[in-house]
Design an enzyme around this catalytic site. Structure first.
Site, PDB file in Angstrom:
ATOM      1  N   HIS A   1      22.405  42.563  12.812  1.00 28.85           N
ATOM      2  CA  HIS A   1      23.311  41.555  13.562  1.00 28.85           C
ATOM      3  C   HIS A   1      24.271  42.353  14.255  1.00 28.85           C
ATOM      4  O   HIS A   1      24.678  43.636  13.744  1.00 28.85           O
ATOM      5  CB  HIS A   1      24.107  40.897  12.084  1.00 28.85           C
ATOM      6  CG  HIS A   1      25.276  40.172  12.862  1.00 28.85           C
ATOM      7  ND1 HIS A   1      25.297  39.252  13.857  1.00 28.85           N
ATOM      8  CD2 HIS A   1      26.727  40.605  12.401  1.00 28.85           C
ATOM      9  CE1 HIS A   1      26.632  39.065  13.941  1.00 28.85           C
ATOM     10  NE2 HIS A   1      27.259  39.544  13.149  1.00 28.85           N
TER      11      HIS A   1
ATOM     12  N   HIS B   1      29.974  34.477  18.833  1.00 26.15           N
ATOM     13  CA  HIS B   1      30.075  35.732  17.687  1.00 26.15           C
ATOM     14  C   HIS B   1      29.160  36.789  17.943  1.00 26.15           C
ATOM     15  O   HIS B   1      29.368  37.845  17.914  1.00 26.15           O
ATOM     16  CB  HIS B   1      29.966  35.000  16.234  1.00 26.15           C
ATOM     17  CG  HIS B   1      29.991  36.247  15.260  1.00 26.15           C
ATOM     18  ND1 HIS B   1      30.625  35.735  14.014  1.00 26.15           N
ATOM     19  CD2 HIS B   1      29.475  37.204  14.876  1.00 26.15           C
ATOM     20  CE1 HIS B   1      30.601  36.983  13.228  1.00 26.15           C
ATOM     21  NE2 HIS B   1      29.834  37.577  13.752  1.00 26.15           N
TER      22      HIS B   1
ATOM     23  N   HIS C   1      27.311  42.469  17.855  1.00 24.79           N
ATOM     24  CA  HIS C   1      28.047  41.559  18.951  1.00 24.79           C
ATOM     25  C   HIS C   1      27.813  42.310  20.227  1.00 24.79           C
ATOM     26  O   HIS C   1      28.989  42.670  20.860  1.00 24.79           O
ATOM     27  CB  HIS C   1      29.450  41.821  18.560  1.00 24.79           C
ATOM     28  CG  HIS C   1      29.932  41.356  17.185  1.00 24.79           C
ATOM     29  ND1 HIS C   1      31.084  41.756  16.457  1.00 24.79           N
ATOM     30  CD2 HIS C   1      29.233  40.570  16.157  1.00 24.79           C
ATOM     31  CE1 HIS C   1      30.977  41.416  15.174  1.00 24.79           C
ATOM     32  NE2 HIS C   1      29.828  40.638  14.968  1.00 24.79           N
TER      33      HIS C   1
ATOM     34  N   GLU D   1      10.102  41.135  31.948  1.00 22.37           N
ATOM     35  CA  GLU D   1       9.547  41.446  30.505  1.00 22.37           C
ATOM     36  C   GLU D   1      10.081  40.320  29.498  1.00 22.37           C
ATOM     37  O   GLU D   1       9.617  40.235  28.375  1.00 22.37           O
ATOM     38  CB  GLU D   1      10.301  42.871  30.072  1.00 22.37           C
ATOM     39  CG  GLU D   1      11.529  42.894  29.894  1.00 22.37           C
ATOM     40  CD  GLU D   1      12.113  44.250  29.490  1.00 22.37           C
ATOM     41  OE1 GLU D   1      13.276  44.573  29.776  1.00 22.37           O
ATOM     42  OE2 GLU D   1      11.539  45.037  28.809  1.00 22.37           O
TER      43      GLU D   1
ATOM     44  N   GLU E   1      27.747  39.832   5.280  1.00 20.77           N
ATOM     45  CA  GLU E   1      26.676  38.988   5.666  1.00 20.77           C
ATOM     46  C   GLU E   1      25.340  39.014   5.234  1.00 20.77           C
ATOM     47  O   GLU E   1      24.334  38.699   5.499  1.00 20.77           O
ATOM     48  CB  GLU E   1      26.619  39.101   7.312  1.00 20.77           C
ATOM     49  CG  GLU E   1      27.673  39.030   8.329  1.00 20.77           C
ATOM     50  CD  GLU E   1      28.311  37.775   8.348  1.00 20.77           C
ATOM     51  OE1 GLU E   1      27.758  36.808   7.649  1.00 20.77           O
ATOM     52  OE2 GLU E   1      29.377  37.677   9.118  1.00 20.77           O
TER      53      GLU E   1
HETATM   54  P1  13P Z   1      30.785  43.390   7.839  1.00 19.43           P
HETATM   55  O1  13P Z   1      31.685  44.333   8.083  1.00 19.43           O
HETATM   56  O2  13P Z   1      31.121  42.625   6.333  1.00 19.43           O
HETATM   57  O3  13P Z   1      29.234  43.841   7.639  1.00 19.43           O
HETATM   58  O4  13P Z   1      30.960  42.250   8.837  1.00 19.43           O
HETATM   59  C1  13P Z   1      31.017  42.530  10.155  1.00 19.43           C
HETATM   60  C2  13P Z   1      30.564  41.364  11.013  1.00 19.43           C
HETATM   61  O5  13P Z   1      29.757  41.464  12.173  1.00 19.43           O
HETATM   62  C3  13P Z   1      30.856  40.115  10.499  1.00 19.43           C
HETATM   63  O6  13P Z   1      30.101  39.079  11.298  1.00 19.43           O
HETATM   64 ZN    ZN Z   2      29.512  39.781  13.064  1.00 20.63          ZN
END
Ligand code: 13P
Ligand code: ZN
Length: 271
Positions: free
Chosen positions: A139, A210, A141, A169, A116
């Site tokens: 980033h 995602h 999840h 908040e 990413e």
């Molecule tokens: P990477 O292992 O390449 O960082 O990817 C993880 C991920 O969250 C893809 O969106």
């Molecule tokens: Zn991801």
């Protein structure tokens, strides 16, 4: 030369990835972090003339030439970063051609930066254009934020408004709201470009079905943004199926925003 393992930025990466893993935001290799470093500070730990190898970027990062980032590796597990930062992290400099990176430390097993990285570097460029102090792109999840993606409209006004209602908040922490992208193929330049476009306006961008992107001046600020969204999403998921008796009203959100002096997205309220 100082020992790189004692550098504050390495410690921040170790602690943050461990925390994110502990919170369940980064299963397996899920998630990635990039952190723009101060060149002089890196020079205290590494010989900046010693390039271990070069790694192609696959897009144009000309505005970032010479900038140095510490970044998580692709396929690497956040749970393993703390025990072995030199394999799971890398320090790269954007080379003079703007299309290559120079590895200065890390990715010891021959690895490379996150898949990413386009979204990260393009987001850095976008955030730096509106906030020269931006340093971190993150980033992950997060469970409840992701769950909410399946039961809530993926509309940035509605998504932001619902989260603002969930914790007092919220409007103070992310008054600029949350950008939302539909499901897109990850790891591509296209999702990077779409993310960066949103990042000109928002410090938080949801990737439909995602995960989420956050950007900020410090690791704490960025972590705190995502943590606050995730907390609000958790409250939403714990209550969405129950009759709503009470809520934080829009007039109260205005009261909060005015009291704390934040510049909020007035068009995201229904006044
Ligand atoms: P990477 O292992 O390449 O960082 O990817 C993880 C991920 O969250 C893809 O969106
Ligand atoms: Zn991801």
């Amino acid at each position: 030369m100082k020992d790189i393992f004692t550098a504050l930025f390495v410690e921040e990466m170790r602690k943050t990835t461990a925390n994110m893993y502990r919170l369940g935001w980064d299963e397996r290799n899920g998630g990635n972090i990039s952190y723009l470093l101060d060149t002089e500070e890196v020079g205290e730990y590494l010989d900046l003339n010693h390039v271990i190898r070069t790694i192609s970027l696959g897009f144009d990062a000309t505005p970032l030439i010479g900038k140095i980032f510490i970044v998580t590796g692709t396929g690497k597990y956040f749970k393993n970063v703390d025990a072995d930062p030199e394999t799971n992290l890398g320090i790269v400099r954007i080379a003079a051609d703007g299309h290559t990176t120079e590895l200065l430390w890390g990715f010891k097993d021959g690895g490379k930066f996150t898949s990413e990285f386009p979204a990260h570097l393009m987001s850095h460029m976008a955030r730096l254009s509106v906030d020269p102090d931006n340093r971190v792109v993150m980033h992950c999840h997060p469970t409840y934020t992701l769950a909410m993606n399946y039961v809530h409209e993926l509309d940035e006004k509605k998504f932001t408004h619902t989260l603002w209602e969930m914790c007092t908040e919220c409007i103070v922490v992310f008054p600029d709201g949350i950008g939302v992208l539909p499901w897109m193929l990850c790891g591509t330049n296209s999702i990077g470009e779409a993310t960066a476009e949103k990042m000109k306006e928002f410090r938080l961008v949801v990737w439909g079905m995602h995960g989420i992107y956050g950007a900020g001046k410090t690791m704490d600020e960025t972590f705190g943004l995502i943590e606050t969204v995730e907390k609000a999403a958790q409250i939403y998921m714990l209550t969405a199926h129950l009759p709503r008796i009470n809520t934080i009203r829009d007039e109260q959100m205005v009261e909060l925003a005015e009291y704390f002096g934040v510049n909020y997205r007035k068009d995201f309220l229904n006044l």
